[in-house]
Design an enzyme around this catalytic site. Structure first.
Site, mmCIF file in Angstrom:
data_model
loop_
_atom_site.group_PDB
_atom_site.id
_atom_site.type_symbol
_atom_site.label_atom_id
_atom_site.label_comp_id
_atom_site.label_asym_id
_atom_site.label_seq_id
_atom_site.Cartn_x
_atom_site.Cartn_y
_atom_site.Cartn_z
ATOM 1 N N LYS A 9 0.829 -1.203 0.000
ATOM 2 C CA LYS A 9 0.000 0.000 0.000
ATOM 3 C C LYS A 9 0.868 1.259 0.000
ATOM 4 C CE LYS A 9 -1.759 1.867 3.928
ATOM 5 N NZ LYS A 9 -1.621 3.321 4.024
ATOM 6 N N ASN A 10 1.889 1.277 0.864
ATOM 7 C CA ASN A 10 2.673 2.497 1.029
ATOM 8 C C ASN A 10 3.597 2.794 -0.156
ATOM 9 O OD1 ASN A 10 1.402 2.909 3.423
ATOM 10 N ND2 ASN A 10 3.175 2.484 4.726
ATOM 11 N N ARG B 51 -8.795 -0.230 4.571
ATOM 12 C CA ARG B 51 -7.897 0.770 3.992
ATOM 13 C C ARG B 51 -6.557 0.151 3.624
ATOM 14 N NH1 ARG B 51 -6.237 4.892 7.685
ATOM 15 N NH2 ARG B 51 -4.764 5.056 5.992
ATOM 16 N N VAL C 83 9.206 9.829 5.398
ATOM 17 C CA VAL C 83 8.939 9.048 4.187
ATOM 18 C C VAL C 83 8.182 9.909 3.179
ATOM 19 C CG1 VAL C 83 7.762 7.004 3.288
ATOM 20 C CG2 VAL C 83 8.847 6.914 5.534
ATOM 21 N N ASP D 245 5.780 20.606 7.632
ATOM 22 C CA ASP D 245 6.873 21.573 7.481
ATOM 23 C C ASP D 245 8.019 21.071 6.588
ATOM 24 O OD1 ASP D 245 7.097 19.743 9.635
ATOM 25 O OD2 ASP D 245 8.790 20.833 10.454
ATOM 26 N N LEU D 246 8.302 19.773 6.653
ATOM 27 C CA LEU D 246 9.438 19.260 5.869
ATOM 28 C C LEU D 246 9.140 19.266 4.376
ATOM 29 C CD1 LEU D 246 10.356 16.215 8.150
ATOM 30 C CD2 LEU D 246 11.302 18.515 8.200
ATOM 31 N N CYS E 259 -4.877 13.825 12.764
ATOM 32 C CA CYS E 259 -4.765 12.417 12.426
ATOM 33 C C CYS E 259 -4.674 11.648 13.720
ATOM 34 C CB CYS E 259 -3.523 12.183 11.591
ATOM 35 S SG CYS E 259 -3.127 10.464 11.405
ATOM 36 N N ARG F 105 1.559 15.038 13.002
ATOM 37 C CA ARG F 105 1.995 14.873 11.614
ATOM 38 C C ARG F 105 1.980 16.171 10.812
ATOM 39 N NH1 ARG F 105 -0.764 9.335 9.489
ATOM 40 N NH2 ARG F 105 1.200 8.867 8.503
ATOM 41 N N ASP G 9 4.868 0.904 11.774
ATOM 42 C CA ASP G 9 3.648 0.261 11.262
ATOM 43 C C ASP G 9 3.492 -1.190 11.727
ATOM 44 O OD1 ASP G 9 2.770 2.508 10.016
ATOM 45 O OD2 ASP G 9 3.269 1.895 7.978
ATOM 46 N N ILE H 229 8.448 7.343 16.430
ATOM 47 C CA ILE H 229 8.067 8.026 15.176
ATOM 48 C C ILE H 229 6.829 8.907 15.380
ATOM 49 C CG2 ILE H 229 7.539 7.745 12.713
ATOM 50 C CD1 ILE H 229 10.245 6.538 13.408
ATOM 51 N N ARG I 195 -4.428 11.437 4.179
ATOM 52 C CA ARG I 195 -3.248 12.288 4.313
ATOM 53 C C ARG I 195 -2.310 12.215 3.107
ATOM 54 N NH1 ARG I 195 0.237 14.904 7.879
ATOM 55 N NH2 ARG I 195 2.371 14.488 7.260
ATOM 56 N N LYS J 192 14.686 15.891 9.855
ATOM 57 C CA LYS J 192 14.127 14.684 10.458
ATOM 58 C C LYS J 192 13.773 13.742 9.296
ATOM 59 C CE LYS J 192 10.304 13.440 13.453
ATOM 60 N NZ LYS J 192 9.232 13.892 14.312
ATOM 61 N N VAL J 193 13.880 12.456 9.509
ATOM 62 C CA VAL J 193 13.575 11.528 8.409
ATOM 63 C C VAL J 193 12.068 11.446 8.205
ATOM 64 C CG1 VAL J 193 13.743 9.151 7.603
ATOM 65 C CG2 VAL J 193 15.633 10.150 8.890
HETATM 66 C C1 UD1 Z 1 4.561 6.972 6.093
HETATM 67 C C2 UD1 Z 1 3.615 5.810 5.958
HETATM 68 C C3 UD1 Z 1 3.128 5.373 7.317
HETATM 69 C C4 UD1 Z 1 4.298 5.121 8.251
HETATM 70 C C5 UD1 Z 1 5.246 6.316 8.258
HETATM 71 C C6 UD1 Z 1 6.518 6.075 9.058
HETATM 72 C C7 UD1 Z 1 2.421 6.016 3.829
HETATM 73 C C8 UD1 Z 1 1.126 6.319 3.178
HETATM 74 N N1 UD1 Z 1 2.463 6.192 5.160
HETATM 75 O O1 UD1 Z 1 3.825 8.038 6.638
HETATM 76 O O2 UD1 Z 1 2.359 4.201 7.144
HETATM 77 O O3 UD1 Z 1 3.785 4.932 9.537
HETATM 78 O O4 UD1 Z 1 5.651 6.645 6.926
HETATM 79 O O5 UD1 Z 1 7.215 4.994 8.545
HETATM 80 O O6 UD1 Z 1 3.390 5.608 3.204
HETATM 81 N N2 UD1 Z 1 7.046 14.848 10.115
HETATM 82 C C9 UD1 Z 1 7.256 16.170 10.394
HETATM 83 N N3 UD1 Z 1 7.119 17.086 9.404
HETATM 84 C C10 UD1 Z 1 6.771 16.724 8.124
HETATM 85 C C11 UD1 Z 1 6.564 15.373 7.844
HETATM 86 C C12 UD1 Z 1 6.702 14.443 8.864
HETATM 87 O O7 UD1 Z 1 7.566 16.541 11.530
HETATM 88 O O8 UD1 Z 1 6.657 17.617 7.263
HETATM 89 C C13 UD1 Z 1 7.184 13.853 11.193
HETATM 90 C C14 UD1 Z 1 5.900 13.098 11.501
HETATM 91 O O9 UD1 Z 1 5.059 13.812 12.367
HETATM 92 C C15 UD1 Z 1 6.440 11.835 12.129
HETATM 93 C C16 UD1 Z 1 7.737 11.594 11.358
HETATM 94 O O10 UD1 Z 1 8.094 12.851 10.779
HETATM 95 O O11 UD1 Z 1 6.740 12.037 13.480
HETATM 96 C C17 UD1 Z 1 7.654 10.545 10.269
HETATM 97 O O12 UD1 Z 1 6.622 10.861 9.393
HETATM 98 P P1 UD1 Z 1 6.640 10.427 7.879
HETATM 99 O O13 UD1 Z 1 7.774 9.509 7.610
HETATM 100 O O14 UD1 Z 1 6.480 11.651 7.042
HETATM 101 O O15 UD1 Z 1 5.332 9.570 7.799
HETATM 102 P P2 UD1 Z 1 4.341 9.525 6.597
HETATM 103 O O16 UD1 Z 1 5.079 9.708 5.298
HETATM 104 O O17 UD1 Z 1 3.182 10.393 6.912
#
Ligand code: UD1
Length: 429
Positions: free
Chosen positions: A22-23, A408, A174, A134-135, A126, A131, A316, A338, A102, A171-172
């Site tokens: 899915k991801n 989902r 995805v 900003d990044l 969420c 979530r 996850d 996370i 999202r 910050k990392v």
């Molecule tokens: C994706 C996956 C989700 C998984 C997550 C972490 C999909 C659809 N979703 O979610 O299933 O749980 O990776 O492996 O693929 N963050 C910020 N600022 C940003 C973006 C993220 O602070 O602009 C933070 C988030 O709040 C969180 C962390 O970074 O604490 C990781 O988030 P992120 O890797 O972006 O998760 P998703 O891509 O939303």
């Protein structure tokens, strides 16, 4: 609303086919907006999120067609879907759509890269944490986009096109890695993304983009370089197997005991989680056709885990692992790094008799001898499936409500589990 009733006590034995991830599917679908030519995705799982995103993309002008709509007689093959974005008709993603899902926020990358503008609603709250975005915004700004956040919308403009840039994610993330990588494919010059996410889904997206004509190197490491090109073209790509579904079923087998082949699964996609399962006493074997998971009658050993970006233990799988630890011999500490609020399953597991104490981002799980079935409800996808896993080992019936969360992200969950001997059925409301 549908519910799922699990009657615990059966071991799992047989074969479970693993679906496309899915991801990975979601960003791949969004990548179809980067080209005027068709992007054909194979091994697409049949999930509510995929259907929702197809409708959201259609709003921007992406036509899609499902090849051979009928399910294979054995029900195992993923679908092939053609996405065709010859013309982008709308660069706005409204609140009504983005708030439902999202990941649809991610359209901001391709829209900005191809059309020079995008207006995308902030995703909003969420269940699993704040979530923020900003990044996404900072990485696109680094590529020259002018971005305003106002009245719940992110408005981005790059009239002369995006420009290659060096950007280090603080910050990392995805999602932000997917988006910055997609945007950079059509930027002028070279973009270097540092501290990028290394998840296999990022690598899968990069491979597809390269097939579409993008110049990307380093995907799968924390530094990704993207040399912008003028345009991308059509391509046919098969989605990689779902490592979270794989890990989920592996934990289900660990919970009930038995012997199951996870067909099509690749151990390399989830080494850390499989290592942890081996420490709990499970046998894991990579075979040509997939991964074999087995546990004999011996008890489950308690193991501590901390979630981390890939290649660490995936967030996850945290809820599913917690379900397993509720029946372990001893105490397990599970730390979530996370998402700050990803312990909603704790209260529900407690309804089945689990002994869990949460202190900040740490859950201390003391294994109990028996779980007892009860009605439960979860507010997110992975939490819901953790309740199914617990139900498989509980005495009596566990009714999992709000099944739409499961739909989902898990393709034909009850069909796959019952084929291996689980007593599980869907009750339609
Ligand atoms: C994706 C996956 C989700 C998984 C997550 C972490 C999909 C659809 N979703 O979610 O299933 O749980 O990776 O492996 O693929 N963050 C910020 N600022 C940003 C973006 C993220 O602070 O602009 C933070 C988030 O709040 C969180 C962390 O970074 O604490 C990781 O988030 P992120 O890797 O972006 O998760 P998703 O891509 O939303």
């Amino acid at each position: 609303m549908d519910s799922i009733v699990v009657t615990g006590g059966n071991t799992l034995n047989g074969t479970i086919p693993i679906s496309g991830a899915k991801n990975a599917t979601l960003p791949l679908m969004i990548a179809s907006m980067l080209t005027e030519e068709p992007l054909v995705l194979e091994n697409v799982p049949e999930l509510a999120d995929v259907n929702s995103l197809s409708r959201i993309l259609a709003n921007h002008g992406v036509d899609y067609r499902v090849e051979g709509k009928k399910r294979e007689s054995n029900g195992l093959a993923g679908r092939t879907i053609h996405f065709f974005a010859d013309e982008i008709v709308d660069t706005t993603a409204p609140y009504e759509l983005v708030s439902k899902m999202r990941a649809s926020f991610w359209v901001i990358g391709p829209l900005l890269a191809r059309m020079g503008k995008a207006r995308v609603s902030l995703p909003g709250g969420c269940a699993i944490g704040t979530r923020p975005v900003d990044l996404f915004i900072e990485s696109l700004r680094a590529m020259g986009a002018e971005i305003d956040v106002e009245a719940g919308y992110v408005t981005a403009n790059a009239p002369g096109g995006l420009k290659g840039a060096q950007y280090r994610f603080p910050k990392v993330s995805v999602g932000a890695t997917h988006v910055a990588m997609m945007a950079a494919t059509l930027a002028k010059g070279t973009t270097v993304l540092e501290n990028a996410a290394r998840e296999p889904e990022v690598t899968d997206l990069a491979q597809c983009l390269v097939g579409m004509g993008a110049r990307i190197s380093g995907a799968g490491t924390s530094t990704i370089s993207i040399e912008g090109v003028d345009s991308l073209h059509g391509y046919r790509h098969a989605v990689l197997p779902d490592r979270i579904e794989t890990g989920t079923f592996a934990m289900a087998v660990a919970m009930t005991g038995g012997d199951v082949l996870l067909k099509g699964a690749q151990a390399g996609l989830l080494e850390n989680a499989l290592d942890v399962l081996v420490q709990t006493g499970v046998t894991i074997e990579q075979k040509n056709e997939g991964i074999r998971v087995a546990r004999n009658g011996a008890g489950i050993r308690a193991v501590d885990v901390t979630t981390d970006p890939f290649p660490g233990f995936p967030t996850d799988l945290q809820a599913q692992f917690m379900a397993l630890m509720t029946k372990a011999d001893g105490v397990s500490n599970i730390r979530e790094t996370i998402f700050e609020n990803r312990f909603m399953h704790v209260q529900e597991l407690a309804r089945l008799g689990a002994d869990i104490k949460v202190d900040g981002n740490n859950a201390r799980v003391t294994g109990v001898r028996k779980l007892t079935g009860a009605p439960v409800m979860a507010t997110d996808l992975r939490a819901s499936v953790s309740l199914v896993i617990a139900g498989l080992a509980a005495e009596g019936d566990t009714t999992v409500n709000r099944v739409y969360h499961l739909d989902r992200g898990f393709e034909r969950l009850e069909e796959k589990l019952s084929a291996c001997g689980a007593s599980i059925k869907r009750i339609s409301a």
